[in-house]
Design a protein around this motif. Structure first.
Motif, PDB file in Angstrom:
ATOM      1  N   ASP A  20     -11.308   0.997   8.641  1.00 42.18           N
ATOM      2  CA  ASP A  20     -11.816   2.308   8.237  1.00 42.18           C
ATOM      3  C   ASP A  20     -13.224   2.209   7.650  1.00 42.18           C
TER       4      ASP A  20
ATOM      5  N   ARG B  87       0.848  -1.191   0.000  1.00 44.23           N
ATOM      6  CA  ARG B  87       0.000   0.000   0.000  1.00 44.23           C
ATOM      7  C   ARG B  87       0.879   1.234   0.000  1.00 44.23           C
TER       8      ARG B  87
ATOM      9  N   ARG C 247      -6.123  12.839   3.931  1.00 45.97           N
ATOM     10  CA  ARG C 247      -5.358  11.651   4.318  1.00 45.97           C
ATOM     11  C   ARG C 247      -5.355  10.649   3.163  1.00 45.97           C
TER      12      ARG C 247
ATOM     13  N   ASP D 120      -0.112   5.713   3.665  1.00 43.31           N
ATOM     14  CA  ASP D 120      -1.441   6.083   4.158  1.00 43.31           C
ATOM     15  C   ASP D 120      -1.236   7.034   5.325  1.00 43.31           C
TER      16      ASP D 120
ATOM     17  N   ARG E 293     -12.501   5.371  15.131  1.00 43.96           N
ATOM     18  CA  ARG E 293     -11.911   4.108  15.578  1.00 43.96           C
ATOM     19  C   ARG E 293     -10.981   4.260  16.776  1.00 43.96           C
TER      20      ARG E 293
ATOM     21  N   GLU F 143     -12.346   1.548   1.660  1.00 45.57           N
ATOM     22  CA  GLU F 143     -12.418   1.872   3.088  1.00 45.57           C
ATOM     23  C   GLU F 143     -13.485   2.926   3.355  1.00 45.57           C
TER      24      GLU F 143
HETATM   25 MG    MG Z   1      -7.348   2.045   6.723  1.00 48.24          MG
END
Ligand code: MG
Ligand code: PEP
Length: 557
Positions: free
Chosen positions: A441, A328, A354, A331, A451, A417
Motif C-alpha cells: 500500500d 493486524r 478502509r 483491514d 495496486r 502504509e
Molecule cells: Mg496494506
C-alpha cells in the motif's frame, strides 16, 4: 551467440532447459461448408485422431501413476467409435473437419454431463481431447500447459490461476516445469505471487521472450531477472553450479535470519490463517510478522463473535508459543471488502473508509476483536503484538494504541502504509510501540498507482526511490527512539530488496513463508555496512529500474 532478455526475477533461483511454449486456446471453429470432399476430410480427421491418441499414449507411458490412467482414458476417448460416427455424419453433410470434431465432441460432452457422476467429470477431459484434435488439424500446437515428455522451461504470456494448478513441479516427473518465463505481468501479478509461493524459478514481464521457440535452450536467472537464449557451454555450467549451490543452501539447516557480521534480522511469516503455521515453522519462520485477520472472515455476512475469534487466535498463538506474533486488526475495504464493515459503495474505495477508518466507524467490532485477542493472549505463551492498518495520522495512532492498551494488550503498533504516517514517523512512533511498513500500500499511495490495475503496474514498484526514501525516514525515526520497524509487504520477499530494507533501518522482515530461504541466504552474504552502502546506491537512483541496477552493482551481482 547467446542473447539476453530481461524481465523481473522472482526470488534468487536459476535453472536451465529447453523451452516449451504455452499455446493459447484457439478460437472455436465456425460452422461453414468445407471446400474439400467428405472422404478427404474424413482422412484428415483419422490422421489427426490417430496422432493425438498416439501422443496421449506416449505421455501416459512416461507419466506412470494416476496421470497414466487419465491420459490413457483420453486416448481412448479420441478413438471412440461413437464419436467417429458422429464426426463422419457431419462430414457427409459437407462440414469442415474442424467443425465436425468440435460439434460432435460438444454433443458427446452434453451427454456425459447429463449422466453426471464420474462420467460427468470426464467432460473437461473430452474438451481437452477435442481441442488437441482441432489444433492438430490446423497445424497448431496443442493448447494449455504443454506436457512435452521432458523437463522444460514454460514460456507463457501470463498464467491464469486455473493453469497454475496444472504446473507439474515433481522432481521425478518427465514433464517437470524447471522455470517459468512470462511476457506479461509484473512483480505483483498472480504468476509472480504463485511462483514465490511455490518456490518456482521465474522471470516475469520479459516481453521479448515472445520470440523464444519450442526447444530453444535458455538459462532463467531470477537473481538478475534475465533469460539467456542459446547459452555457451561455460554459461550453462556456471548456471548449473549456482543451481547446485542454491540447492545446498536450501538443504542446509534453517538458522535465524542474520547478516554476515552476525547482526540479527528476525525473519517472520505473513499468514492469513492458523492453518499455515506448521509450514511456516518448518521453513524457519521465527514468528509471525503479519497475521491478516480479515482473511478469516471474508465470507462472513455478520461480524464474527468474540468467541469465534478467540478460538482462531488461540490456535495461532499456541502454534507460535514462545515466539513473536504480530496480529493486524481487520483491514477491510478496497480489494478486501467485509460486508459487515464496508456497506456503502465508494467511487475510490482505496481512498475511502478502509482499514482503521472503517473499524473506527464501527468501534464495537474493533473492541470485540481486541478483546478476543487479549483473551487468547492470556491463555497462551506467544509474545502477542497488535497493529492497525492504514494509519494516516498521529491522532489515529493515539486512538488505536490507547484502545488496545485499555483492552489489555501490552504491545500496540501501527502499519505505515500511507506517506503521511511515514513522513510523521517520529511523531507516530512516540505513541506506538513499533511500526510495520506495508510496502504494497505504501507504494500504491506514494506512486498514486492502484495496486490492482495492470495499466499502472510499472509504477507499482517498491524499488522506487520515492518509496525507499519514505522507508528510510521511518527507519531513522525507529533507530532514534529505539523502536522496532518491521517490513511486511511483498518487498521483504525480494532477496536483494530485503538487504536494502535492512540498510534503510528495518529490524525485522516478514514474508510469505516460501520466500524465507532465499531472503535468509541473501542476508547472509552482506554485512550491515554493505547493506547501508547498497541501500544508499538505491536511494540515489532516479527510478525503480535505476535503483535495482544500482543496488545490483553495489552488491557485486
Ligand atoms: Mg496494506
Ligand atoms: C501492505 O500493504 O504492504 C500489506 C502488507 O498489507 P496488505 O497487502 O494486506 O494490504
Amino acid at each position: 551467440m547467446s542473447d539476453t532478455i530481461t524481465g523481473v526475477g522472482i526470488g534468487l533461483g536459476v535453472a536451465h532447459g529447453p523451452v516449451a511454449r504455452m499455446a493459447e486456446r484457439a478460437p472455436a471453429p465456425r460452422d461453414e461448408p468445407s471446400s474439400r470432399a467428405a472422404d478427404e476430410e474424413a482422412a484428415r480427421v483419422r490422421e489427426a485422431v490417430a496422432a493425438v491418441a498416439a501422443e496421449l499414449n506416449r505421455r501416459a507411458e512416461t507419466a506412470g501413476g494416476a496421470a497414466r490412467d487419465v491420459l490413457e482414458a483420453q486416448a481412448m476417448m479420441a478413438e471412440d467409435p461413437t464419436l467417429e460416427e458422429a464426426v463422419q455424419s457431419r462430414l457427409e453433410d459437407g462440414k469442415t473437419s474442424e467443425w465436425a470434431v468440435h460439434d460432435a465432441f460438444a454433443e458427446f460432452r452434453a451427454t456425459l454431463e447429463a449422466v453426471g457422476g464420474y462420467l460427468g467429470e470426464r467432460a473437461a477431459d473430452l474438451d481437452d481431447v477435442a481441442a488437441r484434435v482441432i489444433a492438430h488439424l490446423r497445424g497448431e500446437p496443442a493448447p494449455g500447459v504443454p506436457t512435452p515428455g521432458h523437463p522444460f522451461v514454460l514460456v507463457a504470456p501470463d498464467l491464469a490461476p486455473a493453469d497454475t494448478a496444472l504446473l507439474d513441479l515433481d522432481p521425478d516427473s518427465p514433464n517437470r516445469v524447471l522455470a517459468l518465463v512470462t511476457t506479461d505481468g509484473g512483480p505483483t501479478s498472480h504468476t509472480a505471487i504463485l511462483a514465490r509461493e511455490k518456490g518456482i524459478v521465474a522471470v516475469v514481464g520479459a516481453s521479448e521472450a515472445a520470440h523464444l521457440a519450442d526447444g530453444d535452450t535458455v538459462i532463467v536467472d531470477a537473481a538478475s531477472g534475465s533469460v539467456t537464449a542459446d547459452p555457451s557451454d561455460e554459461q550453462l555450467s556456471d548456471a548449473q553450479r549456482r543451481a547446485d549451490e542454491r540447492a545446498a543452501a536450501e538443504a542446509a539447516p534453517v538458522t535465524p535470519g542474520a547478516l554476515a557480521d552476525g547482526t540479527a534480522v528476525p525473519l517472520l511469516a505473513n499468514l492469513g490463517s492458523p492453518a499455515g503455521a506448521a509450514e511456516a515453522l518448518e521453513l524457519g519462520a521465527e514468528g509471525v510478522g503479519l497475521f491478516r485477520t480479515e482473511f478469516l472472515f471474508l465470507s462472513s455476512k455478520e461480524a464474527p463473535t468474540v468467541e469465534a475469534q478467540q478460538a482462531e487466535y488461540t490456535r495461532l498463538l499456541t502454534a507460535f508459543a514462545g515466539k513473536k506474533v504480530v496480529v493486524r486488526v481487520l483491514d477491510a475495504g478496497a480489494d478486501k471488502p467485509l460486508p459487515f464493515l464496508n456497506d456503502a459503495p465508494e467511487d475510490n474505495p482505496a481512498l475511502g473508509l478502509r482499514g482503521l477508518r472503517a473499524l473506527r466507524a464501527s468501534e464495537q467490532i474493533l473492541r470485540d476483536q481486541l478483546t478476543a485477542l487479549a483473551r487468547a493472549d492470556a491463555d497462551t505463551d506467544a509474545d502477542l503484538w497488535v497493529m492497525a492498518p492504514m494509519i494516516a495520522t498521529v491522532e489515529e495512532t493515539e486512538y488505536f494504541t490507547s484502545l488496545a492498551r485499555e483492552l489489555g494488550l501490552k504491545t500496540a503498533g501501527v502499519m505505515v502504509e500511507v506517506p503521511a504516517s511515514a513522513l510523521l514517523a517520529d511523531r507516530v512512533l512516540k505513541r506506538a510501540d513499533f511500526a510495520s511498513i506495508g510496502t504494497n500500500d505504501l507504494t500504491q499511495y506514494t506512486m498514486a498507482a492502484d495496486r490492482l490495475l495492470g495499466t499502472v503496474a510499472t509504477l507499482q514498484d517498491p524499488w522506487h526511490p520515492a518509496v525507499l526514501r519514505l522507508i528510510s525516514h521511518v527507519g531513522e525515526a525507529g533507530a532514534a527512539q529505539g523502536k522496532p520497524v518491521g517490513i511486511c509487504g511483498e518487498a521483504a520477499a525480494d532477496p536483494l530488496l530485503a538487504v536494502v530494507l535492512v540498510g534503510l533501518g528495518a529490524t525485522t522482515l516478514s514474508m510469505a513463508p516460501a520466500a524465507l530461504a532465499d531472503v535468509r541466504y541473501s542476508l547472509g552474504r552482506f554485512t550491515i555496512d554493505d547493506a547501508r552502502r547498497i541501500a544508499q546506491a538505491a536511494l540515489d537512483a532516479d527510478d525503480a529500474a535505476g535503483a535495482r541496477a544500482a543496488a545490483r552493482a553495489a552488491a557485486g551481482s
